[in-house]
Design a protein around this motif. Sequence first.
Motif, PDB file in Angstrom:
ATOM      1  N   ARG A  91       4.076   7.331  10.438  1.00 25.94           N
ATOM      2  CA  ARG A  91       4.594   6.043   9.967  1.00 25.94           C
ATOM      3  C   ARG A  91       6.013   5.742  10.482  1.00 25.94           C
ATOM      4  N   ASP A 148       9.113   3.574  11.867  1.00 25.37           N
ATOM      5  CA  ASP A 148       9.477   2.215  11.475  1.00 25.37           C
ATOM      6  C   ASP A 148       9.664   1.289  12.673  1.00 25.37           C
ATOM      7  N   GLU A 160       4.416   1.970  11.428  1.00 26.21           N
ATOM      8  CA  GLU A 160       3.676   2.441  10.250  1.00 26.21           C
ATOM      9  C   GLU A 160       2.353   3.124  10.593  1.00 26.21           C
TER      10      GLU A 160
END
Length: 238
Positions: free
Chosen positions: A82, A84, A119
Amino acid sequence: MPQTVEALYILGFFAFGPIDRLRRPIQTRETRPRWIMEQQHRLTVKEALSRSGACLQRSGSVDRGLSLAEWTNRAGEAFYERPDHHTLSIYLDGGERVIREDKRLSGGAPGKLCLLPAEHKSQWHIGGPLRMFHLYVDPELLAYEALTSFDIDPRHIDLMDLTFCDDPAMAMIVRGGVLPLNWQEKSDRVALDAVCRLLIHRILKSHNRQARQEAVRGGLSPSVRRLHRRQPRAGADA
């Protein structure tokens, strides 16, 4: 419950809720649950690759929220959890022995493209030598480019998760436009910025599921043209 009383009740809930939390033991870095620490600092793709044993050959920052890197690797495992930011990856050499294990996909080769949205989660096995180019794009920067260049509502950005795909145009831009430039030289900054923006535009045009098909042809933006068409012509009722 009257609206005024209901509003005061809600405000009271949020106002006094934190007091209960203040009575709890303070969590230090050592006692803080692992999932909280992972949530506070998720590794970027660049950090994850560095930890996996990949070698960073060179890197550069084009703008706030836009950077690039050139990597080599020979063997190992890489995990992306995940991040960003969005990542565009294009193989320059090798890649035939790379496997994306979470999707059970293989087929890397020079010129192949991977697009990893922010993500996302992925797991990679590197079984042989490779060299690859990475472009890291902050979602806010992509949203700005989508709105100003393509009149795409940022809420409609839905990048595809692509693995070992063909995009000859994008591979050509990287090989012919990005790699020959000196990423640290001031005299190349304008050209580097322009060619990286071109890559972003290509991503939005070809690899965004909900991208509008209306091409940008110059002149008024699509939204202004639509507004103009809806307005009644002056003197039409005369």
